[in-house]
Design a protein around this motif. Structure first.
Motif, PDB file in Angstrom:
ATOM      1  N   ASN A  97      10.326 -61.991   8.497  1.00  0.00           N
ATOM      2  CA  ASN A  97       8.933 -61.827   8.097  1.00  0.00           C
ATOM      3  C   ASN A  97       8.527 -60.350   8.075  1.00  0.00           C
ATOM      4  O   ASN A  97       7.505 -59.998   7.516  1.00  0.00           O
ATOM      5  CB  ASN A  97       8.009 -62.636   9.014  1.00  0.00           C
ATOM      6  N   LYS A  98       9.349 -59.483   8.666  1.00  0.00           N
ATOM      7  CA  LYS A  98       9.092 -58.043   8.650  1.00  0.00           C
ATOM      8  C   LYS A  98       9.703 -57.364   7.433  1.00  0.00           C
ATOM      9  O   LYS A  98       9.502 -56.185   7.224  1.00  0.00           O
ATOM     10  CB  LYS A  98       9.666 -57.400   9.917  1.00  0.00           C
ATOM     11  N   GLY A  99      10.487 -58.074   6.637  1.00  0.00           N
ATOM     12  CA  GLY A  99      11.139 -57.505   5.464  1.00  0.00           C
ATOM     13  C   GLY A  99      12.647 -57.657   5.579  1.00  0.00           C
ATOM     14  O   GLY A  99      13.147 -58.563   6.227  1.00  0.00           O
ATOM     15  N   VAL A 100      13.374 -56.746   4.956  1.00  0.00           N
ATOM     16  CA  VAL A 100      14.836 -56.774   4.988  1.00  0.00           C
ATOM     17  C   VAL A 100      15.318 -55.850   6.103  1.00  0.00           C
ATOM     18  O   VAL A 100      14.871 -54.700   6.208  1.00  0.00           O
ATOM     19  CB  VAL A 100      15.421 -56.346   3.629  1.00  0.00           C
ATOM     20  N   ILE A 101      16.241 -56.354   6.909  1.00  0.00           N
ATOM     21  CA  ILE A 101      16.794 -55.588   8.029  1.00  0.00           C
ATOM     22  C   ILE A 101      18.290 -55.454   7.807  1.00  0.00           C
ATOM     23  O   ILE A 101      18.987 -56.443   7.596  1.00  0.00           O
ATOM     24  CB  ILE A 101      16.505 -56.287   9.368  1.00  0.00           C
ATOM     25  N   ILE A 102      18.779 -54.212   7.871  1.00  0.00           N
ATOM     26  CA  ILE A 102      20.206 -53.929   7.717  1.00  0.00           C
ATOM     27  C   ILE A 102      20.708 -53.349   9.032  1.00  0.00           C
ATOM     28  O   ILE A 102      20.190 -52.340   9.512  1.00  0.00           O
ATOM     29  CB  ILE A 102      20.460 -52.931   6.577  1.00  0.00           C
ATOM     30  N   VAL A 103      21.703 -53.989   9.621  1.00  0.00           N
ATOM     31  CA  VAL A 103      22.306 -53.508  10.857  1.00  0.00           C
ATOM     32  C   VAL A 103      23.662 -52.900  10.503  1.00  0.00           C
ATOM     33  O   VAL A 103      24.529 -53.575   9.953  1.00  0.00           O
ATOM     34  CB  VAL A 103      22.483 -54.641  11.890  1.00  0.00           C
ATOM     35  N   SER A 104      23.824 -51.618  10.804  1.00  0.00           N
ATOM     36  CA  SER A 104      25.077 -50.906  10.553  1.00  0.00           C
ATOM     37  C   SER A 104      25.641 -50.397  11.869  1.00  0.00           C
ATOM     38  O   SER A 104      24.889 -50.018  12.766  1.00  0.00           O
ATOM     39  CB  SER A 104      24.848 -49.716   9.617  1.00  0.00           C
ATOM     40  N   THR A 105      26.967 -50.408  11.976  1.00  0.00           N
ATOM     41  CA  THR A 105      27.615 -49.872  13.169  1.00  0.00           C
ATOM     42  C   THR A 105      28.572 -48.769  12.759  1.00  0.00           C
ATOM     43  O   THR A 105      29.144 -48.790  11.673  1.00  0.00           O
ATOM     44  CB  THR A 105      28.374 -50.966  13.935  1.00  0.00           C
ATOM     45  N   TYR A 106      28.738 -47.813  13.649  1.00  0.00           N
ATOM     46  CA  TYR A 106      29.610 -46.670  13.416  1.00  0.00           C
ATOM     47  C   TYR A 106      30.534 -46.494  14.612  1.00  0.00           C
ATOM     48  O   TYR A 106      30.111 -46.683  15.753  1.00  0.00           O
ATOM     49  CB  TYR A 106      28.780 -45.395  13.193  1.00  0.00           C
ATOM     50  N   ASN A 107      31.781 -46.149  14.347  1.00  0.00           N
ATOM     51  CA  ASN A 107      32.812 -45.966  15.380  1.00  0.00           C
ATOM     52  C   ASN A 107      33.058 -47.256  16.155  1.00  0.00           C
ATOM     53  O   ASN A 107      33.416 -47.231  17.324  1.00  0.00           O
ATOM     54  CB  ASN A 107      32.443 -44.848  16.355  1.00  0.00           C
ATOM     55  N   SER A 108      32.860 -48.383  15.497  1.00  0.00           N
ATOM     56  CA  SER A 108      32.944 -49.663  16.186  1.00  0.00           C
ATOM     57  C   SER A 108      34.377 -50.159  16.285  1.00  0.00           C
ATOM     58  O   SER A 108      35.252 -49.747  15.529  1.00  0.00           O
ATOM     59  CB  SER A 108      32.086 -50.706  15.469  1.00  0.00           C
ATOM     60  N   LYS A 109      34.601 -51.063  17.201  1.00  0.00           N
ATOM     61  CA  LYS A 109      35.885 -51.713  17.385  1.00  0.00           C
ATOM     62  C   LYS A 109      35.890 -52.980  16.531  1.00  0.00           C
ATOM     63  O   LYS A 109      34.932 -53.739  16.508  1.00  0.00           O
ATOM     64  CB  LYS A 109      36.111 -52.072  18.851  1.00  0.00           C
ATOM     65  N   MET A 110      36.965 -53.189  15.812  1.00  0.00           N
ATOM     66  CA  MET A 110      37.056 -54.251  14.812  1.00  0.00           C
ATOM     67  C   MET A 110      36.783 -55.641  15.382  1.00  0.00           C
ATOM     68  O   MET A 110      36.088 -56.437  14.761  1.00  0.00           O
ATOM     69  CB  MET A 110      38.443 -54.221  14.163  1.00  0.00           C
ATOM     70  N   THR A 111      37.279 -55.937  16.552  1.00  0.00           N
ATOM     71  CA  THR A 111      37.192 -57.301  17.080  1.00  0.00           C
ATOM     72  C   THR A 111      35.800 -57.690  17.561  1.00  0.00           C
ATOM     73  O   THR A 111      35.502 -58.884  17.644  1.00  0.00           O
ATOM     74  CB  THR A 111      38.188 -57.500  18.231  1.00  0.00           C
ATOM     75  N   ILE A 112      34.954 -56.725  17.875  1.00  0.00           N
ATOM     76  CA  ILE A 112      33.642 -57.056  18.443  1.00  0.00           C
ATOM     77  C   ILE A 112      32.473 -56.610  17.575  1.00  0.00           C
ATOM     78  O   ILE A 112      31.326 -56.815  17.948  1.00  0.00           O
ATOM     79  CB  ILE A 112      33.489 -56.453  19.858  1.00  0.00           C
ATOM     80  N   ARG A 113      32.722 -56.036  16.429  1.00  0.00           N
ATOM     81  CA  ARG A 113      31.635 -55.443  15.646  1.00  0.00           C
ATOM     82  C   ARG A 113      30.620 -56.474  15.159  1.00  0.00           C
ATOM     83  O   ARG A 113      29.419 -56.214  15.182  1.00  0.00           O
ATOM     84  CB  ARG A 113      32.188 -54.623  14.495  1.00  0.00           C
TER      85      ARG A 113
END
Length: 122
Positions: A40-56
């Protein structure tokens, strides 16, 4: 007899104690958008950097839940508790009209196995 049982108990405690966590550094990781959601707040994009593949994916979902609960602050260091590891990092929130970008930069990954990984840039 009591002394033997007591000493056996002490030896068992030392044998099964975790001790100090093993610390390693890493200088690689996955960068990218993990989650795009409408609310209801609009579009939300969650990005991660330097993340570990198995838990991202797990960490991105937890970040989204924290954002919806208004528990994230811009440019602050937070710890996200995942199913396999707890991740500490910096969260940056950017808003433009109805688009919100939540960027999370991994700094420390505390695995449930006792391993602690610290991100070190090249």
């Amino acid at each position: 007899m009591k002394k033997v049982l007591f000493s056996l108990l002490i030896v068992t405690c030392f044998a099964f104690s975790k001790g100090e966590p093993r610390v390693e550094t890493y200088n690689y990781g996955q960068n990218g958008m993990e989650l795009v959601a409408r609310s209801n707040k609009g579009v939300i994009i969650v990005s991660t950097y330097n993340s570990k593949m198995t838990i991202r994916q797990d960490i991105a979902r937890k970040l989204y839940d924290l954002y919806l609960a208004n528990k994230l602050q811009n440019n602050k260091k937070i710890t996200v508790e995942g199913s396999q590891a707890d991740v500490t990092g910096k969260c940056i929130i950017r808003k433009k009209n109805s688009l919100t970008a939540v960027d999370f930069y991994y700094e420390v990954v505390d695995w449930d196995s006792g391993l602690k990984e610290v991100y070190a840039s090249r």
